[in-house]
Design a protein around this motif. Structure first.
Motif, PDB file in Angstrom:
ATOM      1  N   GLN A 142     -10.488   6.316  -1.254  1.00 47.09           N
ATOM      2  CA  GLN A 142      -9.324   7.023  -1.983  1.00 47.09           C
ATOM      3  C   GLN A 142      -8.332   7.735  -1.241  1.00 47.09           C
ATOM      4  O   GLN A 142      -7.582   8.627  -1.302  1.00 47.09           O
ATOM      5  CB  GLN A 142      -9.837   7.973  -2.964  1.00 47.09           C
ATOM      6  N   ARG A 143      -8.131   7.228   0.252  1.00 43.02           N
ATOM      7  CA  ARG A 143      -7.059   7.471   0.757  1.00 43.02           C
ATOM      8  C   ARG A 143      -5.729   6.793   0.941  1.00 43.02           C
ATOM      9  O   ARG A 143      -4.771   6.999   1.566  1.00 43.02           O
ATOM     10  CB  ARG A 143      -7.546   7.968   2.409  1.00 43.02           C
ATOM     11  N   LEU A 144      -6.070   5.635   0.249  1.00 43.18           N
ATOM     12  CA  LEU A 144      -5.056   4.503   0.149  1.00 43.18           C
ATOM     13  C   LEU A 144      -4.895   3.988  -1.064  1.00 43.18           C
ATOM     14  O   LEU A 144      -6.059   3.798  -1.635  1.00 43.18           O
ATOM     15  CB  LEU A 144      -5.174   3.637   1.360  1.00 43.18           C
ATOM     16  N   ARG A 145      -4.032   3.473  -1.708  1.00 40.31           N
ATOM     17  CA  ARG A 145      -3.765   2.739  -2.899  1.00 40.31           C
ATOM     18  C   ARG A 145      -3.276   1.606  -2.743  1.00 40.31           C
ATOM     19  O   ARG A 145      -1.992   1.317  -2.135  1.00 40.31           O
ATOM     20  CB  ARG A 145      -3.228   3.680  -3.957  1.00 40.31           C
ATOM     21  N   ILE A 146      -3.503   0.499  -3.410  1.00 44.03           N
ATOM     22  CA  ILE A 146      -2.991  -0.580  -3.453  1.00 44.03           C
ATOM     23  C   ILE A 146      -2.055  -0.857  -4.692  1.00 44.03           C
ATOM     24  O   ILE A 146      -2.553  -0.705  -5.802  1.00 44.03           O
ATOM     25  CB  ILE A 146      -3.984  -2.100  -3.468  1.00 44.03           C
ATOM     26  N   LEU A 147      -0.929  -1.191  -4.457  1.00 45.27           N
ATOM     27  CA  LEU A 147      -0.102  -1.212  -5.494  1.00 45.27           C
ATOM     28  C   LEU A 147       0.015  -2.750  -6.543  1.00 45.27           C
ATOM     29  O   LEU A 147      -0.220  -3.778  -5.468  1.00 45.27           O
ATOM     30  CB  LEU A 147       1.318  -0.990  -5.419  1.00 45.27           C
ATOM     31  N   ASP A 148       0.082  -2.830  -7.412  1.00 49.66           N
ATOM     32  CA  ASP A 148      -0.121  -3.988  -8.327  1.00 49.66           C
ATOM     33  C   ASP A 148       1.487  -4.803  -8.239  1.00 49.66           C
ATOM     34  O   ASP A 148       2.327  -4.226  -8.997  1.00 49.66           O
ATOM     35  CB  ASP A 148      -0.403  -3.846  -9.735  1.00 49.66           C
ATOM     36  N   THR A 149       1.545  -5.737  -7.497  1.00 48.02           N
ATOM     37  CA  THR A 149       2.977  -6.388  -7.203  1.00 48.02           C
ATOM     38  C   THR A 149       2.860  -7.844  -7.741  1.00 48.02           C
ATOM     39  O   THR A 149       3.205  -8.560  -6.479  1.00 48.02           O
ATOM     40  CB  THR A 149       3.444  -5.912  -6.147  1.00 48.02           C
ATOM     41  N   PRO A 150       2.813  -8.272  -8.819  1.00 43.92           N
ATOM     42  CA  PRO A 150       2.491  -9.768  -9.013  1.00 43.92           C
ATOM     43  C   PRO A 150       3.880 -10.606  -8.902  1.00 43.92           C
ATOM     44  O   PRO A 150       3.931 -11.617  -8.649  1.00 43.92           O
ATOM     45  CB  PRO A 150       2.179  -9.731 -10.443  1.00 43.92           C
ATOM     46  N   PHE A 151       4.911  -9.640  -8.880  1.00 38.09           N
ATOM     47  CA  PHE A 151       6.047 -10.471  -8.553  1.00 38.09           C
ATOM     48  C   PHE A 151       6.453 -10.640  -7.078  1.00 38.09           C
ATOM     49  O   PHE A 151       7.683 -11.190  -6.856  1.00 38.09           O
ATOM     50  CB  PHE A 151       7.389  -9.485  -9.303  1.00 38.09           C
ATOM     51  N   LYS A 206      -1.248   1.769   8.793  1.00 42.37           N
ATOM     52  CA  LYS A 206      -2.194   2.345   7.828  1.00 42.37           C
ATOM     53  C   LYS A 206      -2.241   3.908   7.636  1.00 42.37           C
ATOM     54  O   LYS A 206      -2.180   4.459   6.665  1.00 42.37           O
ATOM     55  CB  LYS A 206      -3.657   1.706   7.864  1.00 42.37           C
ATOM     56  N   GLN A 207      -2.269   4.318   8.795  1.00 43.14           N
ATOM     57  CA  GLN A 207      -2.487   5.669   9.076  1.00 43.14           C
ATOM     58  C   GLN A 207      -1.173   6.534   8.765  1.00 43.14           C
ATOM     59  O   GLN A 207      -1.070   7.507   8.014  1.00 43.14           O
ATOM     60  CB  GLN A 207      -2.668   6.318  10.404  1.00 43.14           C
ATOM     61  N   ALA A 208       0.146   5.908   9.023  1.00 42.15           N
ATOM     62  CA  ALA A 208       1.273   6.432   8.775  1.00 42.15           C
ATOM     63  C   ALA A 208       1.643   6.152   7.179  1.00 42.15           C
ATOM     64  O   ALA A 208       2.113   7.198   6.610  1.00 42.15           O
ATOM     65  CB  ALA A 208       2.622   5.456   9.325  1.00 42.15           C
ATOM     66  N   VAL A 209       1.159   5.240   6.645  1.00 43.84           N
ATOM     67  CA  VAL A 209       0.999   5.130   5.008  1.00 43.84           C
ATOM     68  C   VAL A 209       0.144   6.047   4.351  1.00 43.84           C
ATOM     69  O   VAL A 209       0.422   6.837   3.535  1.00 43.84           O
ATOM     70  CB  VAL A 209       0.584   3.934   4.466  1.00 43.84           C
ATOM     71  N   ILE A 210      -0.969   6.542   5.051  1.00 41.22           N
ATOM     72  CA  ILE A 210      -1.893   7.601   4.483  1.00 41.22           C
ATOM     73  C   ILE A 210      -1.279   8.868   4.594  1.00 41.22           C
ATOM     74  O   ILE A 210      -1.478   9.842   3.578  1.00 41.22           O
ATOM     75  CB  ILE A 210      -3.298   7.375   5.168  1.00 41.22           C
ATOM     76  N   CYS A 263       0.800  -1.184  -0.006  1.00 40.08           N
ATOM     77  CA  CYS A 263      -0.167   0.049   0.063  1.00 40.08           C
ATOM     78  C   CYS A 263       0.862   1.282  -0.011  1.00 40.08           C
ATOM     79  O   CYS A 263       2.034   1.449   0.424  1.00 40.08           O
ATOM     80  CB  CYS A 263      -0.731   0.051   1.198  1.00 40.08           C
ATOM     81  N   ALA A 264       0.401   2.385  -0.587  1.00 40.47           N
ATOM     82  CA  ALA A 264       1.028   3.628  -0.561  1.00 40.47           C
ATOM     83  C   ALA A 264       0.017   4.752  -0.619  1.00 40.47           C
ATOM     84  O   ALA A 264      -1.153   4.350  -0.751  1.00 40.47           O
ATOM     85  CB  ALA A 264       1.648   3.715  -2.023  1.00 40.47           C
ATOM     86  N   ALA A 265       0.504   5.975  -0.302  1.00 35.14           N
ATOM     87  CA  ALA A 265      -0.596   7.198  -0.241  1.00 35.14           C
ATOM     88  C   ALA A 265      -0.832   7.337  -1.645  1.00 35.14           C
ATOM     89  O   ALA A 265      -0.103   7.248  -2.506  1.00 35.14           O
ATOM     90  CB  ALA A 265       0.230   8.237   0.487  1.00 35.14           C
ATOM     91  N   PRO A 266      -1.922   7.994  -1.944  1.00 37.64           N
ATOM     92  CA  PRO A 266      -2.462   8.184  -3.396  1.00 37.64           C
ATOM     93  C   PRO A 266      -1.451   8.984  -4.000  1.00 37.64           C
ATOM     94  O   PRO A 266      -1.262   8.923  -5.333  1.00 37.64           O
ATOM     95  CB  PRO A 266      -3.837   8.715  -3.331  1.00 37.64           C
TER      96      PRO A 266
END
Length: 301
Positions: free
Chosen positions: A252-261, A228-232, A169-172
């Protein structure tokens, strides 16, 4: 040797569970001096101290640890005899140890349908990291556990409850959140926010990060919500249980990154002590988790 009384066993088990004479006395509606006397008489009859007296808490001795499961079994068998005489409805209590993900986000899936079917059963849930919950189970301070990650111990019986996964996860507005495609090298030098050591989530995150270019552990936090709050807030990236991200992603306060690897799949396990007496209530709960009713979430076996 005089006969050991039920009251003495109740005091012994109560102190072992709650940690103090005062808390035990309050729970079983006994004065503190009477509870202390019952314990002293039991130790005298057994010719062995059952607790080490430390400031603020009573710790079981090796003899106390040996006797605790037997004392619990005697009390539970007596309760079963009484309940069979009084009514057929299942009643009693279960002490459940749950890891943070299960206790904070999946507790409804774990106990919800059982509670609805058996409203006279009282459930007590303690939430901690996996290492501490397993320690509680080994010391008979909880009856059954639901934790993340593999558990390998000769005294414990384990089976799979369900499959689960962590997500990165990352901030938007994080640089990686704006990219449509990510590669391993994109994570070089990134700041990460981690769970504390002893957490199964921490162990899985470390395994995944070992396959990426070097980054920095910016901070360690003991709760998923704090991470989670620190990531946001934009402080860094984190691997979080997917169930913990749903609200923040929807807002839309958090985004999931696509990491299939990255392999972030894991299993949530149910664990029982092999020496633990399987009372009617505990057996019914374990069986319920093996074979949940139609319409509830089914475990992966």
């Amino acid at each position: 040797m005089n006969a050991i009384s039920i009251r003495q066993l109740e005091v012994f088990v109560g102190i072992a569970t709650l940690g103090t004479v005062r808390a035990c006395a309050a729970q079983i509606h006994l004065s503190q001096p009477a509870a202390s006397m019952a314990l002293a008489e039991l130790e005298k009859q057994l010719d062995s101290p059952l607790f080490e007296r430390t400031p603020g808490r009573m710790q079981l001795t090796s003899r106390g640890k040996q006797l605790l499961p037997h004392a619990r079994e005697i009390l539970e068998r007596l309760r079963e005899m009484q309940s069979q005489q009084e009514e057929r409805e299942l009643r009693g209590e279960i002490r459940i140890g749950a890891s943070n993900t299960v206790g904070n986000y999946l507790i409804g899936d774990l106990v919800g349908s059982f509670v609805r079917q058996h409203p006279r059963v009282s459930l007590h849930v303690s939430v901690d990291n996996t290492a501490n919950i397993i320690s509680q189970l080994l010391e008979h301070r909880c009856d059954i556990a639901c934790v993340e990650g593999p558990v390998n111990h000769p005294q414990l019986e384990t089976w799979i409850w369900r499959e689960d996964a962590l997500v990165v996860c990352a901030a938007p507005d994080h640089p990686l959140a704006t990219r449509t495609t990510l590669h391993k090298q994109d994570f070089a030098g990134m700041n990460w926010i981690m769970r504390e050591r002893g957490s199964a989530s921490r162990a899985l995150t470390e395994q995944a990060l070992n396959t990426l270019p070097g980054g920095h552990v910016l901070m360690e936090l003991g709760q998923v919500e704090a991470i989670k709050q620190a990531v946001i807030a934009g402080l860094g990236l984190a691997c979080l249980p997917q169930a913990a991200t749903l609200d923040a992603v929807a807002n839309q306060r958090l985004r999931i990154l696509d990491t299939p690897f990255l392999d972030l799949k894991r299993r949530l396990s149910l664990v029982l002590h092999k020496e633990r007496y399987r009372s009617q209530v505990l057996s019914a709960f374990a069986q319920h988790l093996h074979n949940p009713p139609a319409g509830s979430s089914s475990p992966e076996n």
